[in-house]
Design a protein around this motif. Structure first.
Motif, PDB file in Angstrom:
ATOM      1  N   MET A   1       0.727  -1.284  -0.071  1.00 27.13           N
ATOM      2  CA  MET A   1       0.038   0.018   0.064  1.00 27.13           C
ATOM      3  C   MET A   1       0.892   1.314   0.161  1.00 27.13           C
ATOM      4  O   MET A   1       1.896   1.406   0.645  1.00 27.13           O
ATOM      5  N   ARG A  13      -3.316   7.739   1.479  1.00 32.47           N
ATOM      6  CA  ARG A  13      -2.833   6.345   1.076  1.00 32.47           C
ATOM      7  C   ARG A  13      -3.691   6.045  -0.275  1.00 32.47           C
ATOM      8  O   ARG A  13      -4.738   6.581  -0.547  1.00 32.47           O
ATOM      9  N   ASP A  14      -3.076   4.880  -0.765  1.00 30.52           N
ATOM     10  CA  ASP A  14      -4.068   4.209  -1.926  1.00 30.52           C
ATOM     11  C   ASP A  14      -5.210   3.681  -1.155  1.00 30.52           C
ATOM     12  O   ASP A  14      -5.412   3.467   0.089  1.00 30.52           O
ATOM     13  N   TRP A  15      -6.325   3.523  -1.895  1.00 32.03           N
ATOM     14  CA  TRP A  15      -7.678   3.021  -1.518  1.00 32.03           C
ATOM     15  C   TRP A  15      -7.276   1.233  -1.364  1.00 32.03           C
ATOM     16  O   TRP A  15      -6.591   0.642  -2.155  1.00 32.03           O
ATOM     17  N   LYS A  16      -8.000   0.694  -0.595  1.00 31.74           N
ATOM     18  CA  LYS A  16      -8.028  -0.878  -0.327  1.00 31.74           C
ATOM     19  C   LYS A  16      -9.415  -1.229  -0.632  1.00 31.74           C
ATOM     20  O   LYS A  16     -10.753  -0.578  -0.352  1.00 31.74           O
ATOM     21  N   VAL A  17      -9.703  -2.377  -1.079  1.00 32.75           N
ATOM     22  CA  VAL A  17     -11.116  -2.936  -1.391  1.00 32.75           C
ATOM     23  C   VAL A  17     -11.732  -3.061   0.095  1.00 32.75           C
ATOM     24  O   VAL A  17     -13.152  -2.769   0.119  1.00 32.75           O
ATOM     25  N   GLU A  18     -11.011  -2.880   1.156  1.00 35.39           N
ATOM     26  CA  GLU A  18     -11.632  -3.099   2.601  1.00 35.39           C
ATOM     27  C   GLU A  18     -12.346  -1.660   2.826  1.00 35.39           C
ATOM     28  O   GLU A  18     -13.011  -1.530   3.984  1.00 35.39           O
ATOM     29  N   ASP A  19     -11.899  -0.624   2.253  1.00 35.73           N
ATOM     30  CA  ASP A  19     -12.654   0.667   2.439  1.00 35.73           C
ATOM     31  C   ASP A  19     -13.903   0.793   1.819  1.00 35.73           C
ATOM     32  O   ASP A  19     -14.719   1.645   2.253  1.00 35.73           O
ATOM     33  N   TYR A  49     -15.597   4.615  -6.818  1.00 33.59           N
ATOM     34  CA  TYR A  49     -14.139   3.818  -6.467  1.00 33.59           C
ATOM     35  C   TYR A  49     -13.585   3.531  -7.709  1.00 33.59           C
ATOM     36  O   TYR A  49     -12.404   3.746  -7.783  1.00 33.59           O
ATOM     37  N   GLN A  53      -9.932   4.770  -8.829  1.00 35.77           N
ATOM     38  CA  GLN A  53      -8.906   4.263  -9.487  1.00 35.77           C
ATOM     39  C   GLN A  53      -8.319   4.501 -10.804  1.00 35.77           C
ATOM     40  O   GLN A  53      -6.763   4.534 -10.801  1.00 35.77           O
ATOM     41  N   GLU A  67      -7.032   8.169   6.229  1.00 31.78           N
ATOM     42  CA  GLU A  67      -7.145   7.486   7.659  1.00 31.78           C
ATOM     43  C   GLU A  67      -6.508   8.068   8.621  1.00 31.78           C
ATOM     44  O   GLU A  67      -5.611   8.894   8.524  1.00 31.78           O
ATOM     45  N   GLN A  72      -5.583   3.903  12.332  1.00 27.58           N
ATOM     46  CA  GLN A  72      -5.571   3.416  10.882  1.00 27.58           C
ATOM     47  C   GLN A  72      -7.344   3.559  10.569  1.00 27.58           C
ATOM     48  O   GLN A  72      -7.446   2.735   9.471  1.00 27.58           O
TER      49      GLN A  72
END
Length: 181
Positions: A1, A13-19, A49, A53, A67, A72
Motif C-alpha cells: 500500500m 494512502r491508496d484505496w483498499k477494497v476493505e474501504d 471507486y 482508481q 485514515e 488506521q
C-alpha cells in the motif's frame, strides 16, 4: 500500500477494497451527502471507486483515501480530481474532500486539505488548483478560506438542475505563484 504523505494526525494512502463498505455507508449518509444532488447507491459508490482508481492510473494522483494515524480508521477522502464538466474554468484540477460525519468537527478536513494543497503545488507541481461547492455549503467554503484559497466567483453548476438550491456554486482557486502575479 502506497502512502503519499502524512500530517500530524492523518495518512493519505491508496484505496483498499476493505474501504468500500465504509465508503458505501458514507455516500449513503444524509448528513454527508446533504450538499449533493443525491446520495449514492452501493452500485454508484462502486463506480465512483472505479473512477478514482482510473484517475490514479491515468494521472498519478487522485482522491486519496484518508485514515487517522492513531487507529488506521478510514474516514473518507481528500485529494485531486480532474473536473471536466462544461464551464469557463474547466477542465481543471479540483481539490475536494468528503469525510464521514463521525470525523467532522475535529479539524481533519482543514488539516488534510491544507497538506494536500501543499502536496499538489510542491510535489505534483500544479500551478493552479480549484475548488467549488454549492453556495449554501458554508462548511466546505470555510475550509477553502482556511487553507488560503481565494474566491474567484460564483457560477451555476451545469450538472445540477435549474431551480435546485444546490445549483449556485462558489469557485475558489489556489495559484502556486499567486504572490508574484
Amino acid at each position: 500500500m502506497m502512502v503519499y504523505f502524512e500530517t500530524q494526525r492523518l495518512r493519505f494512502r491508496d484505496w483498499k477494497v476493505e474501504d468500500l463498505p465504509d465508503f458505501r455507508i458514507m455516500n449513503d449518509d444524509d448528513k454527508v451527502m446533504r450538499y449533493f444532488a443525491e446520495k449514492l447507491t452501493e452500485e454508484e459508490t462502486d463506480r465512483f471507486y472505479s473512477i478514482i482508481q482510473a484517475e490514479f492510473r491515468s494521472f498519478g494522483y487522485g482522491l486519496y483515501a484518508v485514515e487517522t494515524k492513531h487507529n488506521q480508521e478510514f474516514i473518507g477522502f481528500i485529494g485531486f480530481h480532474w473536473a471536466n464538466f462544461i464551464s469557463e474554468f474547466t477542465p481543471c484540477i479540483e481539490i475536494g474532500w468528503r469525510l464521514k460525519s463521525e470525523a467532522w468537527g475535529k479539524g481533519y478536513a482543514t488539516e488534510g486539505a491544507r497538506a494536500c494543497l501543499k502536496y499538489g503545488h510542491e510535489i505534483l507541481k500544479f500551478d493552479e488548483i480549484y475548488s467549488f461547492t454549492s453556495k449554501i455549503n458554508y462548511s466546505s467554503e470555510n475550509v477553502m478560506n482556511k487553507i488560503g484559497m481565494v474566491k474567484i466567483r460564483e457560477f451555476e453548476h451545469p450538472n445540477i438542475s435549474e431551480g435546485s438550491t444546490l445549483r449556485e456554486h462558489v469557485l475558489y482557486a489556489s495559484r502556486k505563484f499567486a504572490d508574484t502575479l
